[in-house]
Design an enzyme around this catalytic site. Structure first.
Site, PDB file in Angstrom:
ATOM      1  N   LYS A  38      38.914  33.091  -1.467  1.00  0.00           N
ATOM      2  CA  LYS A  38      38.306  31.861  -0.855  1.00  0.00           C
ATOM      3  C   LYS A  38      38.438  31.056  -2.147  1.00  0.00           C
ATOM      4  O   LYS A  38      38.136  30.900  -3.219  1.00  0.00           O
ATOM      5  CB  LYS A  38      36.793  31.914  -0.651  1.00  0.00           C
ATOM      6  N   SER A  75      27.965  22.028   1.013  1.00  0.00           N
ATOM      7  CA  SER A  75      28.489  21.801  -0.112  1.00  0.00           C
ATOM      8  C   SER A  75      29.871  21.171   0.207  1.00  0.00           C
ATOM      9  O   SER A  75      30.489  20.420  -0.677  1.00  0.00           O
ATOM     10  CB  SER A  75      28.973  23.213  -0.679  1.00  0.00           C
ATOM     11  N   ARG A 100      20.530  25.207   9.329  1.00  0.00           N
ATOM     12  CA  ARG A 100      20.528  23.703   9.392  1.00  0.00           C
ATOM     13  C   ARG A 100      20.171  23.205  11.021  1.00  0.00           C
ATOM     14  O   ARG A 100      19.524  22.368  11.355  1.00  0.00           O
ATOM     15  CB  ARG A 100      21.574  23.080   9.016  1.00  0.00           C
ATOM     16  N   HIS A 135      20.014  23.624  -0.626  1.00  0.00           N
ATOM     17  CA  HIS A 135      19.748  25.006  -1.259  1.00  0.00           C
ATOM     18  C   HIS A 135      18.580  25.205  -2.101  1.00  0.00           C
ATOM     19  O   HIS A 135      17.931  26.135  -2.064  1.00  0.00           O
ATOM     20  CB  HIS A 135      20.894  25.299  -2.349  1.00  0.00           C
TER      21      HIS A 135
HETATM   22  N1  LIG Z   1      21.250  21.802   3.907  1.00  0.00           N
HETATM   23  C1  LIG Z   1      20.785  22.843   3.964  1.00  0.00           C
HETATM   24  N2  LIG Z   1      19.339  23.236   4.322  1.00  0.00           N
HETATM   25  C2  LIG Z   1      19.178  24.295   4.381  1.00  0.00           C
HETATM   26  N3  LIG Z   1      20.061  25.395   4.167  1.00  0.00           N
HETATM   27  C3  LIG Z   1      21.184  25.256   3.925  1.00  0.00           C
HETATM   28  C4  LIG Z   1      21.683  24.103   3.670  1.00  0.00           C
HETATM   29  N4  LIG Z   1      22.904  24.091   3.371  1.00  0.00           N
HETATM   30  C5  LIG Z   1      23.105  25.247   3.137  1.00  0.00           C
HETATM   31  N5  LIG Z   1      22.294  26.138   3.612  1.00  0.00           N
HETATM   32  C6  LIG Z   1      22.126  27.466   3.670  1.00  0.00           C
HETATM   33  O1  LIG Z   1      22.153  27.961   2.476  1.00  0.00           O
HETATM   34  C7  LIG Z   1      22.983  29.313   2.397  1.00  0.00           C
HETATM   35  C8  LIG Z   1      24.217  29.434   1.554  1.00  0.00           C
HETATM   36  O2  LIG Z   1      25.334  28.671   2.287  1.00  0.00           O
HETATM   37  P1  LIG Z   1      26.586  28.244   1.686  1.00  0.00           P
HETATM   38  O3  LIG Z   1      26.679  28.438   0.376  1.00  0.00           O
HETATM   39  O4  LIG Z   1      27.628  28.344   2.701  1.00  0.00           O
HETATM   40  O5  LIG Z   1      26.370  26.625   1.655  1.00  0.00           O
HETATM   41  P2  LIG Z   1      27.062  25.460   2.345  1.00  0.00           P
HETATM   42  O6  LIG Z   1      26.118  24.078   1.999  1.00  0.00           O
HETATM   43  O7  LIG Z   1      26.900  25.526   3.681  1.00  0.00           O
HETATM   44  O8  LIG Z   1      28.535  25.332   1.869  1.00  0.00           O
HETATM   45  P3  LIG Z   1      30.065  25.319   2.666  1.00  0.00           P
HETATM   46  O9  LIG Z   1      29.854  23.996   3.150  1.00  0.00           O
HETATM   47  O10 LIG Z   1      30.842  25.857   1.643  1.00  0.00           O
HETATM   48  O11 LIG Z   1      29.942  26.229   3.852  1.00  0.00           O
HETATM   49  C9  LIG Z   1      23.254  29.770   3.904  1.00  0.00           C
HETATM   50  O12 LIG Z   1      22.137  30.380   4.630  1.00  0.00           O
HETATM   51  C10 LIG Z   1      23.171  28.242   4.532  1.00  0.00           C
HETATM   52  O13 LIG Z   1      22.906  28.147   5.979  1.00  0.00           O
HETATM   53 MG   LIG Z   2      28.256  27.124   4.616  1.00  0.00          MG
END
Ligand SMILES: Nc1ncnc2c1ncn2[C@@H]1O[C@H](COP(=O)(O)OP(=O)(O)OP(=O)(O)O)[C@@H](O)[C@H]1O
Ligand SMILES: [Mg+2]
Length: 163
Positions: free
Chosen positions: A44, A131, A93, A20
């Site tokens: 959620k 996450s 990703r 992020h």
């Molecule tokens: N490692 C990463 N690199 C780039 N973008 C990311 C990464 N992880 C998440 N994102 C992007 O960040 C945004 C917010 O995602 P989100 O809050 O769902 O995070 P997450 O890591 O995917 O969490 P969860 O595992 O709860 O789904 C989305 O556009 C997601 O694709």
């Molecule tokens: Mg996600």
């Protein structure tokens, strides 16, 4: 263009990790105003409350003047209309992200035709990072330093009862 577009980067950020952080950093170079929108959808299950997630994010992006942090509920496009934002930032990703992201982008454009979704590719070293995985590893006693900002690592330990 009448004015510089405002970009929104939505997510649950439960918690924020380095994947992020990289997207926020890069998006804030592309857009003069970036609003990190933290989703607060009751129902959620999250490890951190919306307020905690907002606090953490504010602390972490405090030195980046282009970035603002907000909490939102309901439809993202409603927030966007309210703050006059037209760009949605999403991180991509892998192929596994593609289908859902593609559907969301099309749906959001249907709901709000002025919207453009911009995808930034993940950093190579964080492609596997989510996450969910951070929480899983931390809950099992694994070391997540380097994968999340230090303040997040400390709060994770507290939350999981490890310190
Ligand atoms: N490692 C990463 N690199 C780039 N973008 C990311 C990464 N992880 C998440 N994102 C992007 O960040 C945004 C917010 O995602 P989100 O809050 O769902 O995070 P997450 O890591 O995917 O969490 P969860 O595992 O709860 O789904 C989305 O556009 C997601 O694709
Ligand atoms: Mg996600």
């Amino acid at each position: 263009m009448a004015h510089e577009p405002i970009a929104v980067y939505p997510g649950s950020f439960d918690p924020i990790h380095m994947g992020h952080m990289a997207i926020i950093q890069r998006a804030s170079l592309l857009f003069p105003r970036l609003v990190v929108a933290i989703l607060d959808n009751t129902g959620k299950d999250t490890l951190f409350t919306p307020l905690e997630r907002v606090d953490m994010m504010r602390e972490i992006v405090a030195d980046n003047e282009a970035v603002e942090v907000r909490r939102f509920t309901g439809l993202l496009v409603n927030l966007m209309r309210q703050i006059d934002a037209t760009i949605i930032i999403r991180g991509m990703r892998a192929v596994s992200d593609f289908e859902y992201e593609f559907q969301m982008a099309l749906m959001n454009r249907r709901l709000y035709p002025d919207v453009e979704t911009v995808f930034l590719t993940a950093e190579e070293e964080y492609t596997y990072l989510s996450s969910r995985l951070v929480k899983e590893v931390a809950a099992l006693g694994g070391d997540v330093s380097g994968l999340v900002p230090e303040t997040v690592r400390v709060r994770l330990e507290h939350r999981l009862g490890r310190s």
